[in-house]
Design a protein around this motif. Structure first.
Motif, PDB file in Angstrom:
ATOM      1  N   ARG A  47       0.675  -1.223  -0.378  1.00 46.50           N
ATOM      2  CA  ARG A  47       0.237   0.224  -0.417  1.00 46.50           C
ATOM      3  C   ARG A  47       1.252   1.098   0.131  1.00 46.50           C
ATOM      4  NH1 ARG A  47      -0.882  -2.740   4.443  1.00 46.50           N
ATOM      5  NH2 ARG A  47      -0.620  -1.518   5.491  1.00 46.50           N
ATOM      6  N   ILE A  48       2.111   1.093  -0.918  1.00 49.64           N
ATOM      7  CA  ILE A  48       3.002   2.272  -0.985  1.00 49.64           C
ATOM      8  C   ILE A  48       1.997   3.101  -1.934  1.00 49.64           C
ATOM      9  CG2 ILE A  48       4.679   3.170  -1.647  1.00 49.64           C
ATOM     10  CD1 ILE A  48       5.216   0.854   0.432  1.00 49.64           C
ATOM     11  N   SER A  49       2.078   4.353  -0.981  1.00 51.62           N
ATOM     12  CA  SER A  49       1.061   5.712  -1.632  1.00 51.62           C
ATOM     13  C   SER A  49       2.019   6.618  -2.418  1.00 51.62           C
ATOM     14  CB  SER A  49       0.864   6.699  -0.633  1.00 51.62           C
ATOM     15  OG  SER A  49       1.428   6.625   0.237  1.00 51.62           O
ATOM     16  N   MET A  77       0.906  -1.912 -15.822  1.00 55.50           N
ATOM     17  CA  MET A  77       0.659  -2.780 -15.223  1.00 55.50           C
ATOM     18  C   MET A  77       0.232  -2.754 -13.445  1.00 55.50           C
ATOM     19  SD  MET A  77       3.992  -5.895 -15.135  1.00 55.50           S
ATOM     20  CE  MET A  77       5.578  -4.323 -14.925  1.00 55.50           C
ATOM     21  N   PHE A  78       0.875  -1.474 -13.006  1.00 50.40           N
ATOM     22  CA  PHE A  78      -1.001  -1.334 -11.590  1.00 50.40           C
ATOM     23  C   PHE A  78      -2.244  -1.452 -12.137  1.00 50.40           C
ATOM     24  CE2 PHE A  78       2.323   0.279  -9.548  1.00 50.40           C
ATOM     25  CZ  PHE A  78       2.480   0.340  -8.684  1.00 50.40           C
ATOM     26  N   ARG A  79      -2.433  -0.762 -13.482  1.00 46.58           N
ATOM     27  CA  ARG A  79      -3.689  -0.800 -14.109  1.00 46.58           C
ATOM     28  C   ARG A  79      -4.390  -1.776 -14.624  1.00 46.58           C
ATOM     29  NH1 ARG A  79      -2.076   4.896 -17.214  1.00 46.58           N
ATOM     30  NH2 ARG A  79      -3.023   6.650 -15.921  1.00 46.58           N
ATOM     31  N   PRO A 107       0.545   4.855  -6.736  1.00 47.72           N
ATOM     32  CA  PRO A 107       1.249   5.947  -6.518  1.00 47.72           C
ATOM     33  C   PRO A 107       1.491   6.847  -7.227  1.00 47.72           C
ATOM     34  CG  PRO A 107       2.335   3.774  -7.062  1.00 47.72           C
ATOM     35  CD  PRO A 107       1.689   3.952  -7.404  1.00 47.72           C
ATOM     36  N   GLN A 108       1.861   7.739  -6.478  1.00 44.45           N
ATOM     37  CA  GLN A 108       1.933   8.684  -7.439  1.00 44.45           C
ATOM     38  C   GLN A 108       4.035   9.252  -6.937  1.00 44.45           C
ATOM     39  OE1 GLN A 108       0.836  12.896  -5.522  1.00 44.45           O
ATOM     40  NE2 GLN A 108      -0.538  11.766  -4.660  1.00 44.45           N
ATOM     41  N   PHE A 109       4.784   9.125  -7.499  1.00 44.25           N
ATOM     42  CA  PHE A 109       6.147   8.912  -7.748  1.00 44.25           C
ATOM     43  C   PHE A 109       6.605  10.370  -8.071  1.00 44.25           C
ATOM     44  CE2 PHE A 109       4.181   5.431 -10.448  1.00 44.25           C
ATOM     45  CZ  PHE A 109       4.650   4.646 -10.420  1.00 44.25           C
ATOM     46  N   GLY A 110       7.488  10.288  -7.827  1.00 44.06           N
ATOM     47  CA  GLY A 110       8.974  11.360  -7.903  1.00 44.06           C
ATOM     48  C   GLY A 110      10.600  10.968  -7.714  1.00 44.06           C
ATOM     49  N   HIS A 111      10.793  11.383  -8.792  1.00 43.53           N
ATOM     50  CA  HIS A 111      12.150  11.314  -9.866  1.00 43.53           C
ATOM     51  C   HIS A 111      12.782  12.020  -9.428  1.00 43.53           C
ATOM     52  CE1 HIS A 111       9.640   8.322 -11.656  1.00 43.53           C
ATOM     53  NE2 HIS A 111      10.271   7.436 -11.094  1.00 43.53           N
TER      54      HIS A 111
END
Length: 464
Positions: free
Chosen positions: A199-201, A219-221, A228-232
């Motif tokens: 459950r990583i957000s 793949m999530f979809r 999750p929200q991504f921050g690179h």
């Protein structure tokens, strides 16, 4: 935040925890703590050939040293193989994954032909089931891999927490392998299942993962899982302008611990390598947690500056408790073969000397003079320990034999010596430092001598 905040750090145990991963861990931890969420440690050990227990131990030790406590974990991917197989079986049944029997030679020929035609090298979908398509005969003796049936059309878009809006067309990516022929999942698949199950957000990671993100989002979809929200985060450049890596420079977190840095100094410096809170340069971990809401993350690469790290660490050395520094200094002295005790006397020495030190290694270097005679550079001896100075030092030695052994008593003995020889303080204090301490510059010499054993000082003065 409307959903529970859960972040993670997921290092691969194929080497030590390096500085880039440590910064990512720090940001992920601080973000979770700021929002009252949870932080997970996951060990991504599916690279069985290169993963080692020593690396796992070092990662955990580095996290402990930095003070980045995790609420869950460590979770090991190789202990979750049954879960990955269950999800793959679900995807195979749903048609979002399929078996591929191409051999390495088949793939190399496929891509060489594409290159000869001026096309992009990619998997061409030979074994992807499609309506009305007849698949090749299954070759004997070939173990299949499992590929993800990536959407053929459309785009993948996300609003990156660092980079802003990013869009990549599905035609730019192919059907990647998600399970190898030995049944071990690949990175892109395992990380999706893990982040879903845990459950990583919010996912903070290096920007080298941007190209992996479209596959993962798809793949999530395909699994019907929440994204999750991504921050690179941008890379960290070494002082030579090239990317820091495990193969270039002393970039292991525990190397810095061994070299006398404090975790609060390292955290403070790492935090500023890609994030800011106004003009604040020096702050505690508690302050960072209060400020770190995920905004003000830089988009450009950060430059590693060893001198700046030393400056930051020196600040935290001054703020550190004397008893704590005493314990750290004793450990450094032990490496030099000097046995010492982290007692009140050691703490008092650290209190006097810490303002002059950038690391605990430097502090231990100062403390050596209390245990072993230190030879001053000959040039300093010749300059300061003159015949006149030796005469004054002998007078001082006689007075110190009966003086009260504290700062006031030593200062009184020195003043009497100055008067007896009609000399000024530098003419006594500097040669005294050279003979007793092995250096011409120290903190106040009366305060420093009071921290020595009287007999040690007298014995060293008898050498002149």
């Amino acid at each position: 935040m409307t959903t529970p905040i859960r972040t993670r750090i997921a290092p691969s145990p194929t080497g030590f925890l390096h500085l880039g991963t440590a910064r990512t861990a720090l940001y992920s931890w601080a973000f979770a703590r700021h929002h009252g969420g949870e932080f997970v440690l996951r060990i991504e050990d599916t690279d069985v050939a290169r993963s080692t227990q020593d690396s796992v131990d070092q990662i955990i030790a580095a996290m402990k040293w930095l003070g980045l406590q995790y609420d869950e974990g460590p979770v090991y991917q190789m202990q979750r193989l049954d879960r990955y197989k269950a999800v793959v079986d679900q995807m195979l049944a749903a048609g979002t994954a399929y078996h591929c029997y191409c051999t390495p030679d088949d793939l190399e020929k496929m891509k060489a032909d594409q290159e000869a035609r001026g096309e992009k090298r990619r998997y061409d979908g030979t074994w992807r089931p499609l309506p009305g398509k007849t698949l090749p005969a299954i070759p004997e003796g070939v173990k299949p891999v499992v590929r993800f049936a990536n959407p053929a059309d459309g785009e993948v878009s996300w609003d990156d927490l660092v980079k802003g809006p990013i869009t990549i067309g599905n035609k730019e990516i192919d059907d990647l392998i998600i399970v190898r022929d030995d049944g071990v999942p690949t990175y892109n698949f395992a990380v999706v299942v893990d982040d879903w199950d845990m459950r990583i957000s919010h996912v903070f990671r290096g920007d080298e993962h941007i190209n992996n993100t479209p596959w993962q989002i798809n793949m999530f979809r395909a699994l019907g899982a929440a994204l999750p929200q991504f921050g690179h985060l941008p890379i960290i450049l070494g002082d030579d302008g090239l990317k820091l890596s495990k193969r270039r420079g002393a970039v292991s977190v525990t190397d810095y611990e061994d070299n006398g840095y404090l975790p609060e100094g390292m955290n403070n410096y790492l935090a500023r390598l890609g994030w800011s809170h106004g003009d604040d340069e020096l702050f505690t971990l508690e302050q960072m947690v209060a400020w770190f809401d995920g905004s003000h993350l830089n988009r450009s690469p950060a430059q590693w500056d060893p001198a700046k790290l030393l400056w930051v660490n020196a600040h935290h050395m001054k703020q550190a408790g004397d008893a704590r520094l005493a314990a750290l200094a004793v450990a450094q002295l032990k490496k030099k073969g000097i046995e010492a005790q982290a007692d009140d006397a050691m703490a008092a020495r650290c209190a006097l000397l810490k303002d002059r030190c950038q690391t605990t290694v430097e502090l231990a270097g100062w403390l050596e003079m209390f245990y072993e005679p230190q030879a001053a550079p000959q040039a300093e001896v010749d300059q300061h320990v003159t015949d006149a100075a030796k005469t004054a030092l002998r007078t001082l030695r006689d007075k110190l034999e009966t003086a009260t052994w504290d700062k006031a008593g030593i200062a009184a003995a020195m003043k009497e010596t100055l008067a007896a020889h009609a000399i000024k303080m530098p003419q006594l204090a500097i040669p005294l430092r050279v003979v007793v301490c092995g250096r011409a510059q120290t903190p106040a010499i009366d305060a420093l001598l009071a921290l020595f054993d009287r007999q040690v000082v007298l014995d060293r003065l008898r050498t002149v």
